[in-house]
Write a protein that holds these residues in place. Structure first.
Motif, PDB file in Angstrom:
ATOM      1  N   PRO A 127      28.281  76.077  40.757  1.00 36.49           N
ATOM      2  CA  PRO A 127      27.972  77.065  41.487  1.00 36.49           C
ATOM      3  C   PRO A 127      29.460  77.050  42.307  1.00 36.49           C
ATOM      4  N   ARG A 128      30.624  77.068  42.000  1.00 34.75           N
ATOM      5  CA  ARG A 128      32.148  78.021  42.110  1.00 34.75           C
ATOM      6  C   ARG A 128      32.282  78.589  41.369  1.00 34.75           C
ATOM      7  N   ALA A 129      31.934  78.902  40.415  1.00 37.15           N
ATOM      8  CA  ALA A 129      32.545  79.626  39.288  1.00 37.15           C
ATOM      9  C   ALA A 129      32.651  81.213  39.632  1.00 37.15           C
ATOM     10  N   ARG A 130      33.422  82.096  39.478  1.00 42.31           N
ATOM     11  CA  ARG A 130      33.136  83.644  39.837  1.00 42.31           C
ATOM     12  C   ARG A 130      32.572  84.345  39.164  1.00 42.31           C
ATOM     13  N   ASN A 131      32.894  83.658  37.448  1.00 40.35           N
ATOM     14  CA  ASN A 131      31.732  84.235  36.829  1.00 40.35           C
ATOM     15  C   ASN A 131      32.133  83.275  35.523  1.00 40.35           C
ATOM     16  N   ALA A 132      30.930  83.873  34.307  1.00 41.03           N
ATOM     17  CA  ALA A 132      30.336  82.697  33.140  1.00 41.03           C
ATOM     18  C   ALA A 132      29.711  83.262  32.466  1.00 41.03           C
ATOM     19  N   TRP A 133      30.632  83.321  31.357  1.00 47.16           N
ATOM     20  CA  TRP A 133      30.101  83.819  29.967  1.00 47.16           C
ATOM     21  C   TRP A 133      29.321  83.307  28.989  1.00 47.16           C
ATOM     22  N   LEU A 134      28.166  83.599  28.155  1.00 48.15           N
ATOM     23  CA  LEU A 134      28.348  82.854  27.119  1.00 48.15           C
ATOM     24  C   LEU A 134      28.225  83.063  25.443  1.00 48.15           C
ATOM     25  N   CYS A 135      29.216  82.719  25.276  1.00 49.59           N
ATOM     26  CA  CYS A 135      29.372  82.523  23.494  1.00 49.59           C
ATOM     27  C   CYS A 135      28.966  82.138  22.326  1.00 49.59           C
ATOM     28  N   PHE A 136      28.656  83.198  21.486  1.00 44.60           N
ATOM     29  CA  PHE A 136      28.424  82.949  20.631  1.00 44.60           C
ATOM     30  C   PHE A 136      29.678  82.516  19.482  1.00 44.60           C
ATOM     31  N   PHE A 137      29.526  81.627  17.664  1.00 48.78           N
ATOM     32  CA  PHE A 137      30.164  81.421  17.470  1.00 48.78           C
ATOM     33  C   PHE A 137      30.342  81.559  15.838  1.00 48.78           C
ATOM     34  N   ASP A 138      30.623  82.002  14.621  1.00 45.37           N
ATOM     35  CA  ASP A 138      30.654  81.966  13.502  1.00 45.37           C
ATOM     36  C   ASP A 138      31.278  80.023  12.129  1.00 45.37           C
ATOM     37  N   ARG A 139      31.734  79.786  13.983  1.00 45.16           N
ATOM     38  CA  ARG A 139      31.442  78.496  13.141  1.00 45.16           C
ATOM     39  C   ARG A 139      31.942  77.236  13.880  1.00 45.16           C
ATOM     40  N   PRO A 140      31.874  76.336  14.318  1.00 47.95           N
ATOM     41  CA  PRO A 140      31.500  75.193  15.119  1.00 47.95           C
ATOM     42  C   PRO A 140      32.316  74.100  15.677  1.00 47.95           C
ATOM     43  N   ALA A 141      33.585  74.942  15.733  1.00 46.73           N
ATOM     44  CA  ALA A 141      34.447  74.830  16.894  1.00 46.73           C
ATOM     45  C   ALA A 141      35.121  76.968  16.879  1.00 46.73           C
ATOM     46  N   ALA A 142      35.897  76.455  18.449  1.00 50.01           N
ATOM     47  CA  ALA A 142      36.206  77.470  18.980  1.00 50.01           C
ATOM     48  C   ALA A 142      37.908  77.525  18.510  1.00 50.01           C
ATOM     49  N   VAL A 143      38.228  76.335  18.709  1.00 50.87           N
ATOM     50  CA  VAL A 143      40.129  76.414  18.267  1.00 50.87           C
ATOM     51  C   VAL A 143      40.478  76.006  17.545  1.00 50.87           C
ATOM     52  N   THR A 144      41.554  75.687  16.812  1.00 52.48           N
ATOM     53  CA  THR A 144      41.606  74.457  15.865  1.00 52.48           C
ATOM     54  C   THR A 144      43.189  73.527  16.060  1.00 52.48           C
ATOM     55  N   TRP A 145      43.758  73.323  15.669  1.00 58.71           N
ATOM     56  CA  TRP A 145      44.227  71.626  15.843  1.00 58.71           C
ATOM     57  C   TRP A 145      45.835  71.884  15.144  1.00 58.71           C
ATOM     58  N   ASP A 214      35.134  67.125  19.929  1.00 57.06           N
ATOM     59  CA  ASP A 214      35.802  68.771  20.146  1.00 57.06           C
ATOM     60  C   ASP A 214      35.472  70.370  20.168  1.00 57.06           C
ATOM     61  N   GLY A 215      34.258  70.226  18.991  1.00 58.84           N
ATOM     62  CA  GLY A 215      33.602  71.156  18.898  1.00 58.84           C
ATOM     63  C   GLY A 215      32.318  71.865  19.990  1.00 58.84           C
ATOM     64  N   LEU A 216      32.038  72.901  19.576  1.00 56.93           N
ATOM     65  CA  LEU A 216      30.710  73.973  19.970  1.00 56.93           C
ATOM     66  C   LEU A 216      29.419  73.259  20.137  1.00 56.93           C
ATOM     67  N   THR A 217      29.088  73.001  21.056  1.00 53.26           N
ATOM     68  CA  THR A 217      27.076  72.773  20.849  1.00 53.26           C
ATOM     69  C   THR A 217      26.239  74.021  19.810  1.00 53.26           C
ATOM     70  N   MET A 218      25.523  73.245  19.629  1.00 54.02           N
ATOM     71  CA  MET A 218      24.070  73.793  18.411  1.00 54.02           C
ATOM     72  C   MET A 218      23.232  74.117  19.031  1.00 54.02           C
ATOM     73  N   VAL A 219      22.425  75.144  18.975  1.00 55.56           N
ATOM     74  CA  VAL A 219      20.844  75.099  19.028  1.00 55.56           C
ATOM     75  C   VAL A 219      19.890  75.094  17.787  1.00 55.56           C
ATOM     76  N   VAL A 220      19.506  73.922  18.832  1.00 60.43           N
ATOM     77  CA  VAL A 220      18.281  73.448  17.611  1.00 60.43           C
ATOM     78  C   VAL A 220      16.586  73.472  17.640  1.00 60.43           C
ATOM     79  N   ASP A 221      15.957  73.154  17.044  1.00 63.53           N
ATOM     80  CA  ASP A 221      14.562  73.527  17.259  1.00 63.53           C
ATOM     81  C   ASP A 221      13.871  71.867  17.450  1.00 63.53           C
ATOM     82  N   PRO A 222      13.475  71.328  18.568  1.00 66.58           N
ATOM     83  CA  PRO A 222      13.129  69.979  18.804  1.00 66.58           C
ATOM     84  C   PRO A 222      11.664  70.057  19.236  1.00 66.58           C
ATOM     85  N   GLY A 223      11.092  71.070  18.060  1.00 66.04           N
ATOM     86  CA  GLY A 223       9.729  70.913  17.314  1.00 66.04           C
ATOM     87  C   GLY A 223       9.460  70.806  16.137  1.00 66.04           C
TER      88      GLY A 223
END
Length: 733
Positions: A127-145, A214-223
């Motif tokens: 509710p207090r955010a000024r902006n929010a973006w949806l980001c898609f990646f071709d890998r399971p994490a947005a960063v590497t260490w 430490d990674g991203l979430t993933m869309v799965v089909d619940p059914g």
């Protein structure tokens, strides 16, 4: 000389018929102190007594309230400047704490797949955010260490739309995004107590799958059904009645990761591991032979990761995502389906499934702190995290949208995974309104839903008395300590009497509320608690240690209340005298099934199984009591020697089941205990502290080949109880 305690007002319930929370201080359990003269919160009751009223508006401190002509913009941080109270202007960073009580949404959060329209909708509450973006990646994490820190750019990014009425950001994409990795960037106000960072991509708090904490979430089909989940086949399953539960607390990885489990290497320590032990004599076969009927799994929601693959799981990152390290193909979201398959299989094998949930704090990365720290956490006046959990933060469970998330997880795991109930970690930190809402949500889906509280917290004490009559069960630490002390020849028989009688004379409304136990994942293994070995290391078994364990087991399974044991307790498993082993890896935590081969361990295992089978038998119904019995239901035997104790149960018969006499000797010498059996049928010894046989056993020294003796109805006399052992007698012969 100052005593201090902290209590959560939201966790307290008004007594029936009362409109105010009142209290007095009590010294040493019986000396009631009168309120100080002139106390601003003194409240006469009209009957000659004066109490203190819990009134948060009269705390004794100064308070300044500022009313603005126009609503404040929640996306901005404000500093209140005060002049005239010091030799310089004071600046105080404000927090919109109460505002969050007014902001709520009933929208479905997270991902919604609309197969009819071929679209995918994403929602996040910020509710207090000024902006929010949806980001898609071709890998399971947005960063590497490794080998050095690096951010990966998203392959697609879309600015989301905010509904200013409820603080929910959303966007709908064309197509079904099943299998895609995604996260959000959230930007908001800066300043003290803020955690917004638009450079950081956070996973979805409602994400059903994650490749790692430490990674991203993933869309799965619940059914969907697939190679990991074949579809539900548990339609005939019914959750056990609460009085019939025997709970086995265990860890998904710990149960099968050791090679002695016999599970194939690819399934060891995984959701699939337990079923892979079928016909191996370990894991599943062991539980069935033991006779338990409820499996309580340590946390299985995605939790913080460390260098060691073993983790108890009490640092949740993604509540809706089954733990990725327990999945065989986490980057394909297999854990979501594998947990379903595990529950389905356990139901078909005769086991209820209880999940351990951690709502009192969260682990790292702290995705909630990056979405809106002030919305999701209790903060101190200096805007640092409150930390009564001793885990770094306290979740603001009373916030409407955090409460919604909690209730959504309850419905989610019951409806999508068919689980039978939940055990809540450090539940004293969960406000009472949320606790009752959880009860109502769960029981609406399954009227026999299993609900268990760990009714304390490190920072504030316990609240199991507040749970009386709520429908919540609670871990009964009174039983644990009273039984342990008695077996060691210490402590109070009166304390043990109350715990044996279902704690109904203290905090429980009926015997369905207490969960009685000797050992859990927390603290030492029970064999380590009682051993005299150096460093309290119980690996080298002694006759004394094994006898004391069996004596304690007798107490556990002849008590009123739900009975629980922890993995390996039944075969004298040691954790080397270590107090807590959450960070000690597989070396200490993996169940070594070969430990059962030790003669004393095998004897203990057979004895536990005998006690459980007795308790679950028609005769043992006497110990499975749902309603508060009369005080005479347990007739106590209290010899002058306080290391001796006994009780005659269900004589005369007041409940289904047989009559029992239980005699306990925690002394280091054989002792005689005077008994009056009563009843109108004959009695036989069915337990001698070393074995259980419902057809009858012979006393030690009884002539070989001679039939076990029968005591006549109403017999009165002395019975010899060997040192550190017990005698069980049953009527109906």
């Amino acid at each position: 000389g100052t005593w201090e305690g902290t209590a959560q007002l939201g966790g307290m319930r008004l007594p029936p018929g009362e409109k105010d929370l009142v209290f007095k201080f009590v010294l040493n359990g019986n000396e009631w102190l009168s309120p100080p003269e002139g106390a601003p919160n003194a409240l006469p009751d009209g009957k000659g007594s004066v109490n203190l009223k819990l009134d948060i508006m009269r705390s004794g401190g100064a308070e300044i309230r500022v009313h603005t002509a126009e609503p404040l913009d929640l996306t901005q941080a404000y500093v209140l400047k005060l002049d005239g109270v010091a030799d310089r202007t004071l600046g105080v960073m404000t927090t919109p704490d109460g505002v969050f009580d007014q902001i709520r949404s009933d929208k479905a959060m997270g991902v919604t797949l609309d197969k009819a329209r071929g679209t995918t909708t994403y929602r996040i509450f910020a509710p207090r955010a000024r902006n929010a973006w949806l980001c898609f990646f071709d890998r399971p994490a947005a960063v590497t260490w490794k080998p050095a820190f690096k951010r990966f750019p998203p392959v697609e990014e879309y600015r989301m739309w905010k509904d200013s009425a409820d603080g929910v950001w959303e966007i709908t994409t064309r197509g079904l995004d099943i299998g895609r990795f995604y996260g959000f960037r959230v930007d908001g106000p800066a300043g003290d107590g803020e955690g917004f960072n638009p450079d950081f991509v956070v996973g979805d708090p409602y994400g059903r799958a994650a490749s790692s904490a430490d990674g991203l979430t993933m869309v799965v089909d619940p059914g969907a059904t697939n190679e990991w989940f074949k579809g539900w086949t548990d339609q005939a399953w019914e959750t056990p009645d609460p009085q019939d539960m025997v709970i086995y607390e265990c860890h998904v990885r710990g149960m099968t990761v050791h090679p002695s489990s016999g599970a194939p290497a690819a399934k060891r320590g995984k959701f699939a591991g337990l079923m892979a032990t079928r016909k191996k004599g370990t894991g599943l076969d062991h539980l069935k032979k033991l006779g338990v009927n409820t499996v309580e799994l340590l946390p299985v929601s995605e939790f913080s990761e460390g260098a060691d693959p073993y983790n108890w799981g009490y640092a949740t990152v993604y509540y809706f995502a089954p733990e990725s390290t327990y999945a065989r193909e986490p980057e394909k979201g297999s854990g979501y389906y594998e947990l379903k398959q595990l529950v389905d299989d356990l139901h078909n094998e005769g086991f209820a499934v209880v999940l351990d949930m951690v709502y009192n704090h969260v682990g790292g990365p702290n995705i909630f702190g990056l979405i809106d720290r002030k919305a999701y956490f209790r903060l101190n006046p200096d805007l640092s995290y409150s930390n009564h959990s001793a885990c770094g933060n306290d979740v603001k469970t009373e916030s409407p949208m955090m409460r919604k998330l909690i209730l959504d997880t309850i419905r989610y795991y019951m409806e999508e995974f068919h689980v039978d109930g939940f055990r809540l970690d450090l539940a004293e930190l969960i406000d009472m309104e949320t606790m009752l809402a959880i009860r109502d949500a769960a029981r609406e889906i399954n009227p026999k839903a299993i609900l268990i509280s760990e009714p304390w917290s490190p920072g504030r004490g316990e609240n199991k008395y507040q749970l009386r009559g709520t429908g919540w069960s609670a871990w009964n630490n009174d039983f644990r300590y009273a039984a342990k002390d008695f077996v060691r020849g210490e402590g109070s028989r009166e304390w043990l009497q109350d715990s044996l009688f279902g704690s109904v004379n203290t905090w429980a409304l009926n015997p369905l509320q207490p969960v009685n136990y000797l050992e859990s994942h927390d603290d030492m293994a029970y064999i380590d608690e009682i051993t005299l070995n150096p460093n309290r290391d119980g690996r080298k078994l002694t006759d004394r240690d094994a006898a004391m364990n069996r004596l304690a087991a007798t107490i556990l399974f002849t008590s009123l209340g739900k009975a629980m044991l922890y993995e390996g307790q039944e075969f004298l498993r040691s954790k080397w005298g270590i107090l807590n082993t959450y960070n000690r890896g597989d070396a200490l935590n993996a169940v070594r099934w070969s430990d059962r081969d030790r003669p004393l361990a095998q004897q203990a295992l057979d004895y536990y199984a005998g006690l459980i089978q007795l308790r679950m038998s028609p005769e043992g119904t006497s110990f499975r009591v749902a309603q508060r019995p009369p005080q005479s239901y347990y007739r106590w035997i209290l010899p002058p020697n306080d290391k001796l104790m006994g009780y005659v149960v269900n004589v005369p018969q007041l409940h289904a089941g047989h009559g029992f006499a239980v005699l306990l000797n925690a002394d280091d010498r054989d002792r005689r205990i005077e008994v009056e059996l009563g009843g109108d049928t004959g009695w036989k010894m069915i337990g001698n502290g070393r074995e259980i046989n419902r057809k009858g056993l012979a006393p030690r020294g009884w002539p070989a080949g001679k039939a076990p003796p029968t005591w006549l109805a109403g017999w009165k006399g002395e019975i010899v109880v060997p040192k550190l052992e017990s005698i069980l007698l049953m009527n109906g012969f």
